[in-house]
Design a protein around this motif. Structure first.
Motif, short mmCIF file in Angstrom:
data_model
loop_
_atom_site.label_atom_id
_atom_site.label_comp_id
_atom_site.label_asym_id
_atom_site.label_seq_id
_atom_site.Cartn_x
_atom_site.Cartn_y
_atom_site.Cartn_z
N ARG A 22 0.85 -1.18 0.00
CA ARG A 22 0.00 0.00 0.00
C ARG A 22 0.89 1.23 0.00
O ARG A 22 1.86 1.33 0.74
CB ARG A 22 -0.90 -0.01 1.23
CG ARG A 22 -1.91 1.11 1.21
CD ARG A 22 -2.94 0.96 2.26
NE ARG A 22 -2.34 0.90 3.59
CZ ARG A 22 -2.98 0.50 4.65
NH1 ARG A 22 -4.20 0.08 4.55
NH2 ARG A 22 -2.40 0.48 5.82
N THR A 27 -2.48 5.54 2.50
CA THR A 27 -2.50 5.61 3.96
C THR A 27 -2.91 6.99 4.42
O THR A 27 -3.74 7.14 5.33
CB THR A 27 -1.11 5.24 4.52
OG1 THR A 27 -0.78 3.93 4.07
CG2 THR A 27 -1.10 5.29 6.02
N MET A 30 -6.64 7.49 3.76
CA MET A 30 -7.45 6.78 4.76
C MET A 30 -7.47 7.53 6.07
O MET A 30 -8.52 7.64 6.72
CB MET A 30 -6.90 5.37 4.97
CG MET A 30 -7.17 4.43 3.83
SD MET A 30 -6.37 2.83 4.04
CE MET A 30 -7.16 2.20 5.50
N LEU A 79 -11.18 3.37 10.55
CA LEU A 79 -10.41 3.71 9.34
C LEU A 79 -9.04 4.27 9.70
O LEU A 79 -8.03 3.93 9.07
CB LEU A 79 -11.19 4.70 8.50
CG LEU A 79 -10.76 4.90 7.06
CD1 LEU A 79 -10.86 3.58 6.29
CD2 LEU A 79 -11.64 5.93 6.39
N ALA A 83 -5.44 2.53 8.86
CA ALA A 83 -4.39 3.26 8.15
C ALA A 83 -3.07 3.20 8.91
O ALA A 83 -2.00 3.05 8.31
CB ALA A 83 -4.81 4.71 7.94
#
Length: 89
Positions: A22, A27, A30, A79, A83
């Protein structure tokens, strides 16, 4: 028996460590979306608390909105947590 000049093949090394695929942009996106989602939860706590202190109980007309705000706020907290923790392989 013949002696060969070539050395025996080397044993295979350990497999490469898994990497987090990712990107940093995802990140950050998010985390920002999670912070924005915390705002309805904060408003739900504020208006729900004001309703409890004024009338003694949450008024039935704003109770679903308070519940919805709390659910969105919990989703935002999740969330942000996702992240920060990253993907587990």
């Amino acid at each position: 028996m013949s002696i060969s000049d070539t050395p025996p093949p080397a044993p295979p090394g350990p497999p490469p460590a898994p990497t987090d695929k990712r990107s940093g942009r995802l990140t950050a996106l998010m985390a920002i979306a999670g912070i924005i989602m915390l705002l309805p939860g904060l408003c739900a706590l504020l208006f729900g608390g004001m309703s409890v202190f004024e009338g003694g109980r949450i008024a039935s007309d704003i109770a679903p909105l308070v519940f919805l705000g709390l659910v969105v706020g919990v989703g935002g907290a999740f969330l942000i947590w996702a992240a920060i923790m990253g993907r587990r392989g």
